[in-house]
Design a protein around this motif. Structure first.
Motif, short mmCIF file in Angstrom:
data_model
loop_
_atom_site.label_atom_id
_atom_site.label_comp_id
_atom_site.label_asym_id
_atom_site.label_seq_id
_atom_site.Cartn_x
_atom_site.Cartn_y
_atom_site.Cartn_z
N ARG A 52 -47.39 -73.02 106.28
CA ARG A 52 -48.18 -71.53 106.24
C ARG A 52 -48.81 -71.39 105.01
O ARG A 52 -48.10 -71.69 103.70
N ASP A 53 -50.08 -70.84 104.94
CA ASP A 53 -50.64 -70.70 103.48
C ASP A 53 -51.20 -69.20 103.67
O ASP A 53 -51.60 -68.41 104.41
N THR A 54 -50.93 -68.48 102.42
CA THR A 54 -51.40 -67.43 102.20
C THR A 54 -52.18 -66.71 100.80
O THR A 54 -51.63 -67.38 99.63
N ARG A 55 -53.53 -66.57 101.00
CA ARG A 55 -54.30 -66.42 99.50
C ARG A 55 -54.55 -67.69 99.01
O ARG A 55 -54.74 -67.69 97.63
N THR A 56 -54.14 -68.79 99.67
CA THR A 56 -54.64 -70.04 99.14
C THR A 56 -54.77 -70.97 99.97
O THR A 56 -54.49 -70.64 101.16
N LEU A 103 -44.07 -68.16 115.35
CA LEU A 103 -43.76 -69.66 115.14
C LEU A 103 -42.72 -69.86 114.04
O LEU A 103 -41.72 -70.66 114.04
N CYS A 104 -42.76 -68.66 113.09
CA CYS A 104 -41.60 -68.52 111.76
C CYS A 104 -40.28 -68.43 112.67
O CYS A 104 -39.37 -69.08 112.16
N ASN A 109 -51.96 -63.77 106.37
CA ASN A 109 -52.46 -62.86 105.41
C ASN A 109 -51.92 -61.65 105.86
O ASN A 109 -52.32 -60.86 106.80
N GLU A 110 -51.04 -60.88 105.22
CA GLU A 110 -50.24 -59.75 105.34
C GLU A 110 -51.25 -58.54 105.62
O GLU A 110 -50.95 -57.47 106.35
N ASP A 111 -52.23 -58.63 104.66
CA ASP A 111 -53.14 -57.49 104.79
C ASP A 111 -54.18 -57.51 105.80
O ASP A 111 -55.11 -56.61 106.07
N SER A 112 -54.23 -58.80 106.62
CA SER A 112 -55.33 -59.01 107.59
C SER A 112 -55.07 -57.85 108.72
O SER A 112 -54.09 -57.50 109.03
N GLU A 113 -56.34 -57.77 109.29
CA GLU A 113 -56.45 -56.91 110.69
C GLU A 113 -56.40 -57.80 112.04
O GLU A 113 -56.56 -57.28 112.84
N GLU A 139 -53.95 -60.86 116.32
CA GLU A 139 -53.55 -62.06 117.27
C GLU A 139 -52.96 -63.14 116.18
O GLU A 139 -51.73 -63.88 116.54
N ASN A 140 -53.58 -63.48 115.28
CA ASN A 140 -53.27 -64.49 114.42
C ASN A 140 -51.73 -64.16 113.63
O ASN A 140 -50.87 -65.19 113.61
N GLU A 141 -51.53 -62.95 113.22
CA GLU A 141 -50.28 -62.56 112.70
C GLU A 141 -49.12 -62.60 113.73
O GLU A 141 -48.04 -62.89 113.46
N LEU A 142 -49.45 -62.41 114.97
CA LEU A 142 -48.45 -62.38 116.20
C LEU A 142 -48.22 -63.79 116.29
O LEU A 142 -46.91 -64.35 116.55
#
Length: 247
Positions: A8-12, A181-182, A166-170, A173-176
């Motif tokens: 998983r990657d966030t801001r990188t 998966l986590c 990205n926690e700030d993303s709108e 679907e992707n965050e779900l």
């Protein structure tokens, strides 16, 4: 064996983890099915050569089954299938499920007579692209579930999947998909960009989460956090606050 690893990657950019696992499993003598949805074969081959592995040679000897997602999408959209009569693994562009993609993975990693590979491995880079191409979150999660059952449980192999988050993303679907998966991962390698911004000596931090609660009767998972610097042929890891910029 039988493990599901989530990258998983966030801001990188966490693609250096994909290159590591690809070269690692090929050197270990495993049979690898690589669903590459983000880059071309030549890109992965150039990076792999720096790591001492030839993807072209691995393909020739049957150790690597490579699905070039970008090219397959174009072939499907413009009606130029390489092998007429055989369904494209990316049929979900015109249908509602990922069954054809799963069948491609299952057939690719099915044990064959004379195979001497140590174990099957499914590597996906990256899963978020399937959502961008129109696949539903439920279909993506079903695809991963069936791959885990087939590769991890039945064939005693491993599954490694990269997702962007990205926690700030709108993008709900992707965050779900990422959060689901986590919960099912045996190991999570979470690469994050530095909150303080760019630094030439520290490119980001990686959080290693060993999901002990998934298989053992413990309440908390084991979490380790390191910082890293990506170099030309390898990656250097060190404890937080011990980079060259500080010391």
């Amino acid at each position: 064996q039988g493990k599901f690893t989530l990258l998983r990657d966030t801001r990188t950019d966490g693609s250096f983890l994909v290159h590591h696992f690809l070269s690692f499993y090929l050197r270990a003598g495993c049979k690898v099915c690589f669903v590459a949805l983000l880059q071309s074969f030549s890109h992965y081959n150039i990076v792999a050569q720096k790591l001492g592995v030839s993807l072209a040679a691995a393909k020739e000897r049957g150790q690597l089954i490579f699905l070039e997602g970008l090219k397959s999408c174009l072939d499907l959209v413009f009606g130029e299938e390489e092998q007429p009569g055989q369904p494209s693994p990316l049929q979900f562009l015109s249908t509602s499920d990922l069954r054809a993609l799963f069948d491609f993975v299952r057939v690719s990693l099915a044990p064959a007579d004379g195979d001497s590979w140590k174990g099957p491995v499914l590597l996906v880079d990256d899963l978020s692209v399937l959502l961008s191409l129109g696949a539903a979150p439920v279909a993506v999660l079903d695809f991963i579930h069936y791959c885990r059952v087939s590769v991890c449980c039945q064939l005693k192999g491993n599954v490694v999947v990269l997702v962007h988050s990205n926690e700030d993303s709108e993008d709900e679907e992707n965050e779900l998909v990422v959060n689901s998966l986590c919960h099912h991962s045996d190991l999570i390698l979470w690469a994050e960009g530095l909150a303080t911004g760019f630094c030439k000596d520290v490119h980001g931090q990686i959080k290693i989460i060993k999901r002990l609660s998934l298989r053992q009767a413990v309440e908390q998972d084991l979490v380790q956090i390191y910082q890293y610097k990506i170099q030309d042929r390898n990656v250097t890891f060190f404890a937080r606050g011990l980079s060259a910029a500080v010391l």
